[in-house]
Design a protein around this motif. Structure first.
Motif, PDB file in Angstrom:
ATOM      1  N   VAL A 150       0.834  -1.203   0.000  1.00 34.24           N
ATOM      2  CA  VAL A 150       0.000   0.000   0.000  1.00 34.24           C
ATOM      3  C   VAL A 150       0.867   1.250   0.000  1.00 34.24           C
ATOM      4  O   VAL A 150       0.602   2.225  -0.727  1.00 34.24           O
ATOM      5  CB  VAL A 150      -0.952  -0.014   1.215  1.00 34.24           C
ATOM      6  CG1 VAL A 150      -1.636   1.342   1.383  1.00 34.24           C
ATOM      7  CG2 VAL A 150      -1.999  -1.096   1.058  1.00 34.24           C
ATOM      8  N   PHE A 151       1.921   1.246   0.815  1.00 31.50           N
ATOM      9  CA  PHE A 151       2.808   2.414   0.893  1.00 31.50           C
ATOM     10  C   PHE A 151       3.506   2.660  -0.444  1.00 31.50           C
ATOM     11  O   PHE A 151       3.622   3.806  -0.889  1.00 31.50           O
ATOM     12  CB  PHE A 151       3.835   2.189   1.997  1.00 31.50           C
ATOM     13  CG  PHE A 151       4.784   3.337   2.188  1.00 31.50           C
ATOM     14  CD1 PHE A 151       4.341   4.552   2.679  1.00 31.50           C
ATOM     15  CD2 PHE A 151       6.125   3.204   1.856  1.00 31.50           C
ATOM     16  CE1 PHE A 151       5.217   5.617   2.846  1.00 31.50           C
ATOM     17  CE2 PHE A 151       7.007   4.258   2.013  1.00 31.50           C
ATOM     18  CZ  PHE A 151       6.545   5.473   2.516  1.00 31.50           C
ATOM     19  N   GLU A 152       3.949   1.603  -1.100  1.00 34.21           N
ATOM     20  CA  GLU A 152       4.596   1.767  -2.396  1.00 34.21           C
ATOM     21  C   GLU A 152       3.612   2.310  -3.426  1.00 34.21           C
ATOM     22  O   GLU A 152       3.953   3.184  -4.241  1.00 34.21           O
ATOM     23  CB  GLU A 152       5.166   0.431  -2.874  1.00 34.21           C
ATOM     24  CG  GLU A 152       5.919   0.526  -4.191  1.00 34.21           C
ATOM     25  CD  GLU A 152       6.455  -0.817  -4.641  1.00 34.21           C
ATOM     26  OE1 GLU A 152       7.388  -0.833  -5.468  1.00 34.21           O
ATOM     27  OE2 GLU A 152       5.925  -1.842  -4.190  1.00 34.21           O
ATOM     28  N   ASN A 153       2.383   1.815  -3.394  1.00 39.76           N
ATOM     29  CA  ASN A 153       1.366   2.320  -4.308  1.00 39.76           C
ATOM     30  C   ASN A 153       1.040   3.783  -4.019  1.00 39.76           C
ATOM     31  O   ASN A 153       0.804   4.581  -4.931  1.00 39.76           O
ATOM     32  CB  ASN A 153       0.103   1.464  -4.201  1.00 39.76           C
ATOM     33  CG  ASN A 153      -0.876   1.747  -5.315  1.00 39.76           C
ATOM     34  OD1 ASN A 153      -0.528   2.324  -6.326  1.00 39.76           O
ATOM     35  ND2 ASN A 153      -2.121   1.333  -5.124  1.00 39.76           N
ATOM     36  N   TYR A 154       1.049   4.155  -2.751  1.00 40.77           N
ATOM     37  CA  TYR A 154       0.793   5.539  -2.365  1.00 40.77           C
ATOM     38  C   TYR A 154       1.886   6.476  -2.892  1.00 40.77           C
ATOM     39  O   TYR A 154       1.611   7.572  -3.386  1.00 40.77           O
ATOM     40  CB  TYR A 154       0.703   5.628  -0.845  1.00 40.77           C
ATOM     41  CG  TYR A 154       0.641   7.042  -0.308  1.00 40.77           C
ATOM     42  CD1 TYR A 154      -0.528   7.786  -0.391  1.00 40.77           C
ATOM     43  CD2 TYR A 154       1.765   7.622   0.275  1.00 40.77           C
ATOM     44  CE1 TYR A 154      -0.586   9.089   0.094  1.00 40.77           C
ATOM     45  CE2 TYR A 154       1.719   8.924   0.758  1.00 40.77           C
ATOM     46  CZ  TYR A 154       0.544   9.645   0.666  1.00 40.77           C
ATOM     47  OH  TYR A 154       0.503  10.930   1.141  1.00 40.77           O
ATOM     48  N   LEU A 155       3.146   6.033  -2.806  1.00 45.14           N
ATOM     49  CA  LEU A 155       4.242   6.849  -3.301  1.00 45.14           C
ATOM     50  C   LEU A 155       4.204   6.992  -4.818  1.00 45.14           C
ATOM     51  O   LEU A 155       4.613   8.023  -5.366  1.00 45.14           O
ATOM     52  CB  LEU A 155       5.585   6.256  -2.871  1.00 45.14           C
ATOM     53  CG  LEU A 155       5.884   6.260  -1.369  1.00 45.14           C
ATOM     54  CD1 LEU A 155       7.235   5.618  -1.114  1.00 45.14           C
ATOM     55  CD2 LEU A 155       5.852   7.668  -0.791  1.00 45.14           C
TER      56      LEU A 155
END
Length: 321
Positions: A140-145
């Motif tokens: 999720v964090f990678e997708n957010y970035l």
């Protein structure tokens, strides 16, 4: 007649089966009227008979007209008499392998289930759930970035569902292989293995970015990428096989390298393509974009006037020389 007792071991791909032989003769085959029934289709209905001689030795007779029998890798065409000693007698009935063992033969050392250190990640179900949660949060964090515009939480959740399905499918695949191999389900350990395989590259990538910034270079990330591509998967498979399958060190290492070989070959092919592309002409300048406040090689900051003076200076040309 001398008293004789032996153990017949039926070798399988998972857990072997054992039969204690006391009353002779013993008939082996696929028919239901045998003393020992083998369900292998390559075994004849009445395949072999084991009897004992007056001096206590074993007498082996082949009864099969189809695939035959072997004793210590030699075809059994005539009855053979053998003494049962500490070394096992190896038999082949069709494609089924069995052994005749002396009851006093020593067995291997007990494999102790080690649940300390890194192995604890495969032992405790709570760790499996924690690793799965961390993996999903990292995705999720990678997708957010990577997302430029602000999105609703439902966008990230829907984008996460394919990864979750992949994790569950791989977990069932690994657990199913373990079920066939060791006759028990190890869903928690399989989930930990899959979570670590998916989480490891993300963690190493973040460490690599931080190391690049610290050293003002790209070689830390390149080293960590090599470790991620060629060491992470074999290491995790080795730990899993050692703990869950209770395999010996060399056997576990060989299995880990065997199962990870296709992925490693793909990584080698991908690296070869990247090297080929970088060796070709490119309009992009090759330089490190990683900057660090610890970089002592940076030149002092120029004033605006100095920068304009340097920028307006024309480099010498061949015509001026």
């Amino acid at each position: 007649m001398a008293q004789l007792e032996c153990v017949l071991e039926v070798i399988t791909h998972s857990l072997n089966h054992y039969h204690r032989l006391r009353d002779f003769p013993v008939r082996i085959g696929r028919a239901l009227d045998n003393d020992i029934i083998l369900s292998d289709a390559t075994v004849s209905p009445h395949h072999m008979e084991i009897d004992r001689a007056a001096d206590g030795q074993l007498v082996l007779r082949n009864l099969s007209l189809e695939n035959g029998s072997k004793v210590n890798r030699q075809p059994l065409t005539e009855p053979v008499t053998l003494a049962l000693e500490q070394q096992p007698i190896r038999l082949s009935l069709g494609s089924r392998r069995i052994r005749l063992l002396h009851p006093a033969m020593e067995v291997g050392q007990t494999s102790v289930r080690n649940c300390s250190g890194l192995y604890v990640l495969f032992c405790r179900p709570i760790w499996s759930l924690v690793l799965m949660a961390f993996t999903l949060l990292a995705l999720v964090f990678e997708n957010y970035l990577d997302t430029i515009y602000s999105k609703e939480m439902s966008y990230y959740v829907s984008d996460l569902l394919p990864y979750l399905l992949i994790m569950l499918a791989l977990t069932l695949l690994v657990a199913g292989i373990s079920r066939l191999s060791i006759q028990r389900w190890e869903v928690g350990a399989a989930l930990s293995l899959v979570a670590l395989i998916m989480l490891g590259p993300h963690v190493l990538g973040e460490i690599g970015h931080a190391a690049n910034y610290l050293f003002t270079a790209v070689w830390p990330m390149q080293l960590l990428l090599l470790a991620s591509n060629f060491l992470l998967l074999p290491l995790l498979l080795y730990l899993y096989i050692r703990l869950v399958h209770q395999s010996a060190g060399l056997a576990a290492l060989g299995s880990a390298l065997l199962f990870s070989a296709p992925v490693m070959l793909f990584q080698v092919s991908d690296m070869a393509d990247q090297v080929l592309l970088t060796s070709e002409f490119s309009g992009d300048a090759v330089f490190s974009r990683e900057l660090s406040s610890f970089d002592a090689r940076l030149l002092p900051t120029l004033s605006l006037d100095e920068f304009i003076a340097e920028a307006t200076e024309l480099p010498p040309t061949k015509a001026n020389n």
